[in-house]
Design a protein around this motif. Structure first.
Motif, PDB file in Angstrom:
ATOM      1  N   VAL A   8       0.632  -0.845  -0.048  1.00 47.04           N
ATOM      2  CA  VAL A   8       0.236  -0.063  -0.185  1.00 47.04           C
ATOM      3  C   VAL A   8       1.032   1.237   0.018  1.00 47.04           C
ATOM      4  O   VAL A   8       2.193   1.137   0.029  1.00 47.04           O
ATOM      5  N   LYS A   9       0.550   2.206  -0.394  1.00 48.01           N
ATOM      6  CA  LYS A   9       1.137   3.828  -0.037  1.00 48.01           C
ATOM      7  C   LYS A   9       0.437   4.337   0.592  1.00 48.01           C
ATOM      8  O   LYS A   9      -0.432   4.647   1.578  1.00 48.01           O
ATOM      9  N   VAL A  10       1.201   5.086   1.830  1.00 47.03           N
ATOM     10  CA  VAL A  10       0.844   5.612   2.753  1.00 47.03           C
ATOM     11  C   VAL A  10       1.348   6.352   3.035  1.00 47.03           C
ATOM     12  O   VAL A  10       2.144   7.624   2.527  1.00 47.03           O
ATOM     13  N   VAL A  11       0.250   7.777   3.128  1.00 45.26           N
ATOM     14  CA  VAL A  11       0.575   9.161   3.103  1.00 45.26           C
ATOM     15  C   VAL A  11       0.261   9.939   4.140  1.00 45.26           C
ATOM     16  O   VAL A  11      -0.559   9.712   4.907  1.00 45.26           O
ATOM     17  N   PHE A  12       1.647  10.152   4.370  1.00 46.44           N
ATOM     18  CA  PHE A  12       1.989  11.297   5.779  1.00 46.44           C
ATOM     19  C   PHE A  12       1.766  12.884   5.201  1.00 46.44           C
ATOM     20  O   PHE A  12       2.338  12.995   3.874  1.00 46.44           O
ATOM     21  N   THR A  24       2.442  16.979   1.208  1.00 45.64           N
ATOM     22  CA  THR A  24       2.218  15.587   1.360  1.00 45.64           C
ATOM     23  C   THR A  24       3.398  14.668   0.742  1.00 45.64           C
ATOM     24  O   THR A  24       4.147  15.089   0.489  1.00 45.64           O
ATOM     25  N   GLU A  25       3.773  13.733   1.049  1.00 47.59           N
ATOM     26  CA  GLU A  25       4.923  12.659   0.846  1.00 47.59           C
ATOM     27  C   GLU A  25       4.016  11.224   1.067  1.00 47.59           C
ATOM     28  O   GLU A  25       3.551  10.766   2.500  1.00 47.59           O
ATOM     29  N   SER A  26       4.076  10.022  -0.003  1.00 44.26           N
ATOM     30  CA  SER A  26       3.382   9.319   0.515  1.00 44.26           C
ATOM     31  C   SER A  26       5.172   7.689   0.136  1.00 44.26           C
ATOM     32  O   SER A  26       5.714   7.813  -0.367  1.00 44.26           O
ATOM     33  N   GLN A  37      -4.328  -2.900  11.023  1.00 45.15           N
ATOM     34  CA  GLN A  37      -3.808  -2.035  10.126  1.00 45.15           C
ATOM     35  C   GLN A  37      -2.610  -1.503  10.723  1.00 45.15           C
ATOM     36  O   GLN A  37      -1.839   0.151  10.568  1.00 45.15           O
ATOM     37  N   ILE A  38      -1.134  -2.463  10.201  1.00 42.72           N
ATOM     38  CA  ILE A  38      -0.116  -2.214  10.417  1.00 42.72           C
ATOM     39  C   ILE A  38       0.573  -2.137   9.685  1.00 42.72           C
ATOM     40  O   ILE A  38       1.135  -3.477   8.915  1.00 42.72           O
ATOM     41  N   VAL A  39       1.657  -1.581   9.588  1.00 36.93           N
ATOM     42  CA  VAL A  39       2.539  -1.652   7.352  1.00 36.93           C
ATOM     43  C   VAL A  39       4.062  -1.600   8.095  1.00 36.93           C
ATOM     44  O   VAL A  39       4.482  -0.801   8.817  1.00 36.93           O
ATOM     45  N   CYS A  40       5.193  -2.097   7.168  1.00 40.15           N
ATOM     46  CA  CYS A  40       6.481  -1.737   7.224  1.00 40.15           C
ATOM     47  C   CYS A  40       6.484  -0.732   6.196  1.00 40.15           C
ATOM     48  O   CYS A  40       6.561  -1.201   4.834  1.00 40.15           O
ATOM     49  N   ILE A  41       7.423  -0.333   6.395  1.00 42.92           N
ATOM     50  CA  ILE A  41       7.340   1.344   5.671  1.00 42.92           C
ATOM     51  C   ILE A  41       9.304  -0.038   4.222  1.00 42.92           C
ATOM     52  O   ILE A  41       9.694  -0.329   5.009  1.00 42.92           O
ATOM     53  N   VAL A  65      -6.298   4.445  -0.099  1.00 39.80           N
ATOM     54  CA  VAL A  65      -5.618   5.227   0.759  1.00 39.80           C
ATOM     55  C   VAL A  65      -5.559   4.847   2.109  1.00 39.80           C
ATOM     56  O   VAL A  65      -6.352   4.735   3.164  1.00 39.80           O
ATOM     57  N   CYS A  66      -4.622   5.064   2.324  1.00 37.95           N
ATOM     58  CA  CYS A  66      -3.790   5.196   4.272  1.00 37.95           C
ATOM     59  C   CYS A  66      -3.297   6.551   4.655  1.00 37.95           C
ATOM     60  O   CYS A  66      -2.213   6.949   3.812  1.00 37.95           O
ATOM     61  N   THR A  67      -3.461   6.455   5.440  1.00 39.75           N
ATOM     62  CA  THR A  67      -2.935   7.791   6.159  1.00 39.75           C
ATOM     63  C   THR A  67      -1.961   7.460   7.332  1.00 39.75           C
ATOM     64  O   THR A  67      -2.561   5.896   8.492  1.00 39.75           O
TER      65      THR A  67
END
Length: 162
Positions: A8-12, A24-26, A37-41, A65-67
């Motif tokens: 997934v893409k994570v939006v910061f 933002t940065e994804s 909903q835990i992801v590893c960058i 869309v994940c934030t």
């Protein structure tokens, strides 16, 4: 709902008033725990502060869309960034310095910011900070690049760039 094992893409959120001008940065991430909903960058960030490659973070949203919500567990990686003005003229020397960092097991990703080039460098916890700092500071002293710490990864040795 996002599925475990998905990418997934994570939006910061960022402050667009900072030097980069982005709101933002994804970053790409692999879903490790779908229920929480835990992801590893999977990227080394160019602008986000306090997050590094392989950190586990909690997100909200769907597969579309994940934030970013918060950090769950730090990986021990540090994130250093170098900004190169006049990259074309310095390319050979920059690539030589990045090769030195690769030999120290660091990963890097590059991109453009206006007329400049930026590289985000992921420093693994097993790599001696002093060796990495020697390469980074040598590049600064030779006017190869400007450097900053995006995330010290819990290592005080990187504070001298901050």
């Amino acid at each position: 709902m996002i599925l475990s094992g998905a990418t997934v893409k994570v939006v910061f959120d960022l402050d667009p008033q900072e030097w980069h001008g982005h709101a933002t940065e994804s970053l790409w991430a692999n879903v490790t725990h779908a229920v929480g909903q835990i992801v590893c960058i999977e990227n080394s960030p160019f602008f986000v502060r306090g997050v590094s490659y392989a950190d586990s973070v909690r997100v909200e949203g769907s597969a579309d869309v994940c934030t970013f919500v918060r950090i769950v567990q730090k990986s021990g990686y540090a994130t250093l960034r170098v900004l190169i003005e006049g990259f074309v003229k310095k390319k050979r020397r920059v690539m030589g310095a990045l090769k030195q960092l690769q030999l120290l097991d660091c990963r890097h990703e590059g991109g453009s910011v206006g007329d400049s080039q930026i590289f985000s460098i992921a420093v693994p916890p097993s790599t001696a900070a002093r060796d990495v700092m020697a390469v980074i500071q040598r590049g600064c002293a030779r006017d190869l690049w400007d450097a900053e710490v995006g995330d010290a990864g819990g290592r005080s040795e990187f504070a001298s760039l901050a």
